[in-house]
Write a protein that holds these residues in place. Sequence first.
Motif, PDB file in Angstrom:
ATOM      1  N   THR A  58       9.852 -53.327 -14.675  1.00  0.00           N
ATOM      2  CA  THR A  58      11.219 -52.927 -14.996  1.00  0.00           C
ATOM      3  C   THR A  58      11.766 -53.798 -16.125  1.00  0.00           C
ATOM      4  O   THR A  58      11.156 -54.791 -16.517  1.00  0.00           O
ATOM      5  CB  THR A  58      12.146 -53.033 -13.777  1.00  0.00           C
ATOM      6  OG1 THR A  58      12.198 -54.395 -13.346  1.00  0.00           O
ATOM      7  CG2 THR A  58      11.650 -52.152 -12.640  1.00  0.00           C
ATOM      8  N   VAL A  59      12.927 -53.423 -16.626  1.00  0.00           N
ATOM      9  CA  VAL A  59      13.601 -54.171 -17.681  1.00  0.00           C
ATOM     10  C   VAL A  59      15.016 -54.490 -17.196  1.00  0.00           C
ATOM     11  O   VAL A  59      15.744 -53.597 -16.741  1.00  0.00           O
ATOM     12  CB  VAL A  59      13.663 -53.377 -18.997  1.00  0.00           C
ATOM     13  CG1 VAL A  59      14.460 -54.138 -20.052  1.00  0.00           C
ATOM     14  CG2 VAL A  59      12.251 -53.077 -19.506  1.00  0.00           C
ATOM     15  N   ARG A  60      15.396 -55.766 -17.282  1.00  0.00           N
ATOM     16  CA  ARG A  60      16.755 -56.161 -16.926  1.00  0.00           C
ATOM     17  C   ARG A  60      17.713 -55.720 -18.025  1.00  0.00           C
ATOM     18  O   ARG A  60      17.485 -55.972 -19.203  1.00  0.00           O
ATOM     19  CB  ARG A  60      16.799 -57.680 -16.742  1.00  0.00           C
ATOM     20  CG  ARG A  60      18.187 -58.329 -16.722  1.00  0.00           C
ATOM     21  CD  ARG A  60      19.058 -57.866 -15.562  1.00  0.00           C
ATOM     22  NE  ARG A  60      18.411 -58.001 -14.295  1.00  0.00           N
ATOM     23  CZ  ARG A  60      18.392 -59.106 -13.546  1.00  0.00           C
ATOM     24  NH1 ARG A  60      18.976 -60.202 -13.990  1.00  0.00           N
ATOM     25  NH2 ARG A  60      17.792 -59.116 -12.380  1.00  0.00           N
ATOM     26  N   ILE A  61      18.797 -55.062 -17.628  1.00  0.00           N
ATOM     27  CA  ILE A  61      19.852 -54.621 -18.546  1.00  0.00           C
ATOM     28  C   ILE A  61      21.144 -55.311 -18.135  1.00  0.00           C
ATOM     29  O   ILE A  61      21.538 -55.250 -16.964  1.00  0.00           O
ATOM     30  CB  ILE A  61      20.043 -53.091 -18.497  1.00  0.00           C
ATOM     31  CG1 ILE A  61      18.737 -52.367 -18.844  1.00  0.00           C
ATOM     32  CG2 ILE A  61      21.174 -52.655 -19.431  1.00  0.00           C
ATOM     33  CD1 ILE A  61      18.795 -50.862 -18.604  1.00  0.00           C
ATOM     34  N   VAL A  62      21.792 -55.981 -19.085  1.00  0.00           N
ATOM     35  CA  VAL A  62      23.095 -56.603 -18.845  1.00  0.00           C
ATOM     36  C   VAL A  62      24.028 -56.159 -19.955  1.00  0.00           C
ATOM     37  O   VAL A  62      23.664 -56.199 -21.134  1.00  0.00           O
ATOM     38  CB  VAL A  62      23.001 -58.146 -18.840  1.00  0.00           C
ATOM     39  CG1 VAL A  62      24.366 -58.754 -18.479  1.00  0.00           C
ATOM     40  CG2 VAL A  62      21.930 -58.641 -17.883  1.00  0.00           C
ATOM     41  N   ALA A  63      25.243 -55.736 -19.577  1.00  0.00           N
ATOM     42  CA  ALA A  63      26.180 -55.264 -20.598  1.00  0.00           C
ATOM     43  C   ALA A  63      27.614 -55.403 -20.097  1.00  0.00           C
ATOM     44  O   ALA A  63      27.902 -55.033 -18.955  1.00  0.00           O
ATOM     45  CB  ALA A  63      25.901 -53.805 -20.948  1.00  0.00           C
ATOM     46  N   PRO A  64      28.520 -55.933 -20.943  1.00  0.00           N
ATOM     47  CA  PRO A  64      29.942 -55.909 -20.598  1.00  0.00           C
ATOM     48  C   PRO A  64      30.487 -54.500 -20.783  1.00  0.00           C
ATOM     49  O   PRO A  64      30.247 -53.869 -21.814  1.00  0.00           O
ATOM     50  CB  PRO A  64      30.561 -56.889 -21.595  1.00  0.00           C
ATOM     51  CG  PRO A  64      29.639 -56.890 -22.760  1.00  0.00           C
ATOM     52  CD  PRO A  64      28.268 -56.609 -22.220  1.00  0.00           C
ATOM     53  N   VAL A  65      31.207 -54.027 -19.773  1.00  0.00           N
ATOM     54  CA  VAL A  65      31.733 -52.663 -19.806  1.00  0.00           C
ATOM     55  C   VAL A  65      33.107 -52.657 -19.145  1.00  0.00           C
ATOM     56  O   VAL A  65      33.276 -53.206 -18.056  1.00  0.00           O
ATOM     57  CB  VAL A  65      30.810 -51.675 -19.047  1.00  0.00           C
ATOM     58  CG1 VAL A  65      31.392 -50.269 -19.106  1.00  0.00           C
ATOM     59  CG2 VAL A  65      29.412 -51.698 -19.615  1.00  0.00           C
ATOM     60  N   THR A  66      34.068 -52.030 -19.781  1.00  0.00           N
ATOM     61  CA  THR A  66      35.374 -51.863 -19.153  1.00  0.00           C
ATOM     62  C   THR A  66      35.253 -50.899 -17.987  1.00  0.00           C
ATOM     63  O   THR A  66      34.708 -49.802 -18.132  1.00  0.00           O
ATOM     64  CB  THR A  66      36.403 -51.326 -20.174  1.00  0.00           C
ATOM     65  OG1 THR A  66      36.473 -52.237 -21.275  1.00  0.00           O
ATOM     66  CG2 THR A  66      37.779 -51.185 -19.543  1.00  0.00           C
ATOM     67  N   ASP A  67      35.710 -51.324 -16.823  1.00  0.00           N
ATOM     68  CA  ASP A  67      35.664 -50.484 -15.616  1.00  0.00           C
ATOM     69  C   ASP A  67      34.248 -49.968 -15.347  1.00  0.00           C
ATOM     70  O   ASP A  67      34.004 -48.762 -15.229  1.00  0.00           O
ATOM     71  CB  ASP A  67      36.632 -49.301 -15.741  1.00  0.00           C
ATOM     72  CG  ASP A  67      38.068 -49.760 -15.869  1.00  0.00           C
ATOM     73  OD1 ASP A  67      38.426 -50.755 -15.217  1.00  0.00           O
ATOM     74  OD2 ASP A  67      38.827 -49.127 -16.626  1.00  0.00           O
ATOM     75  N   ALA A  68      33.323 -50.884 -15.231  1.00  0.00           N
ATOM     76  CA  ALA A  68      31.935 -50.519 -14.954  1.00  0.00           C
ATOM     77  C   ALA A  68      31.804 -49.903 -13.570  1.00  0.00           C
ATOM     78  O   ALA A  68      32.530 -50.275 -12.644  1.00  0.00           O
ATOM     79  CB  ALA A  68      31.044 -51.761 -15.044  1.00  0.00           C
ATOM     80  N   PRO A  69      30.870 -48.958 -13.380  1.00  0.00           N
ATOM     81  CA  PRO A  69      30.654 -48.382 -12.049  1.00  0.00           C
ATOM     82  C   PRO A  69      30.055 -49.414 -11.103  1.00  0.00           C
ATOM     83  O   PRO A  69      29.317 -50.308 -11.521  1.00  0.00           O
ATOM     84  CB  PRO A  69      29.668 -47.236 -12.316  1.00  0.00           C
ATOM     85  CG  PRO A  69      28.969 -47.621 -13.577  1.00  0.00           C
ATOM     86  CD  PRO A  69      29.974 -48.372 -14.396  1.00  0.00           C
ATOM     87  N   GLU A  70      30.356 -49.289  -9.830  1.00  0.00           N
ATOM     88  CA  GLU A  70      29.864 -50.254  -8.847  1.00  0.00           C
ATOM     89  C   GLU A  70      28.343 -50.220  -8.750  1.00  0.00           C
ATOM     90  O   GLU A  70      27.706 -51.256  -8.574  1.00  0.00           O
ATOM     91  CB  GLU A  70      30.486 -49.961  -7.485  1.00  0.00           C
ATOM     92  CG  GLU A  70      30.155 -50.995  -6.429  1.00  0.00           C
ATOM     93  CD  GLU A  70      30.913 -50.772  -5.146  1.00  0.00           C
ATOM     94  OE1 GLU A  70      30.564 -51.404  -4.136  1.00  0.00           O
ATOM     95  OE2 GLU A  70      31.875 -49.971  -5.147  1.00  0.00           O
TER      96      GLU A  70
END
Length: 376
Positions: free
Chosen positions: A214-226
């Motif tokens: 797998t690949v780790r994905i990290v991202a800042p997002v306004t109102d990210a889904p749970e």
Amino acid sequence: MYDTDVLVVGAGPTGLALTAALSSAGVGVTLVDAQAEGANTSRAAGINARTLEVLNDLDVTRRLRKEGIEAPRFSVRDGERVLVSIDFSTLDTDYPFTLLVPQYVTERVLLARVRELGGDVIRPQRLERLRQDTDSVTATFADGRVLRARYAVGADGMHSTVRQEAGIGFGGGSYAQSFVLADARLDGDVPSDEVRLFWAAQGLTVLAPLPDGTVRIVAPVTDAPEQPAAPFLQQLLDSRGPGGIAVTDVAWGSRFRIHHRVAASYRAGRILLAGDAAHVHSPAGGQGMNLGVQDALALADALTEALTGAEAALDGYARARRPIAQQVIALTDRLTRLATAPRALRPVRNLAIGAAGHSPAFRRGLAMRLSGLVYR
């Protein structure tokens, strides 16, 4: 009479590393955790060079290397264009790379070492009260058990009961944006031995390969889904990545908010703090778990000295480690603010980072900080 020399509360990477180090030194240690079982999600995924160095004497580093991916490069990109490329292979260390391995694997390896040294985790064991006098600390647990130790250590995370019972402040704040964290299977131009950070006009995204494919994905997002699903992650990669990457499956995902806080002190008499109980900060730069494990090994040395009568070693631990946490918080704060800059400023930011990336001194300085070697 004492039930144990050292009580360690919290069996994450920090508590496990501390317990293994104390046990290796012949110190009596009791490790407890409030959870019925250890976590089985990824969370932290990168172990830096300095952490691998300090774990080597515990005979843990070689075991972790068998479980992870060695990534000697870190790059900052705008689409396909490389703004900065960091090469860890030139650093003066036996571990010139970031070791990419899920946190639950790190915990499993550390727990196996604790058990080899004759210890284990008592769980679920939730601490309710902690009191100290001139020569001991008395812990009372939710099941009524009472334990008396010469010293107690809070390695029980951001909401540390130990820190609260010791009356130690935890000043700081929080960032407004939420972040998405997910491990997904991807097709396309995905890294196999490199961490890639994409700074697009639409926002930041980090991609890091993990040993299970797998690949780790990290991202800042306004109102990210749970619980971010494949369509949401696909939209992120399409708008922020280099293009041509398809999300085929999501193994695990979550939403989190980040804080920047540091304990007012790492010591209150016979009570000490380490890891997230002492400091929390942005995941930018991948320093959180690394800093906690490095705390643990430094504290193990200090406690071993204190148990022979040299209590000043505990003040030395607090004086040495707290400024390092403050430096890390400052670094991760700068990186986070760059990552979450207003959209109109992002092209200017990328131009500035691209220009700085041509400087060997800039690249080496960043490599030293990301590898943790600057804190030797």
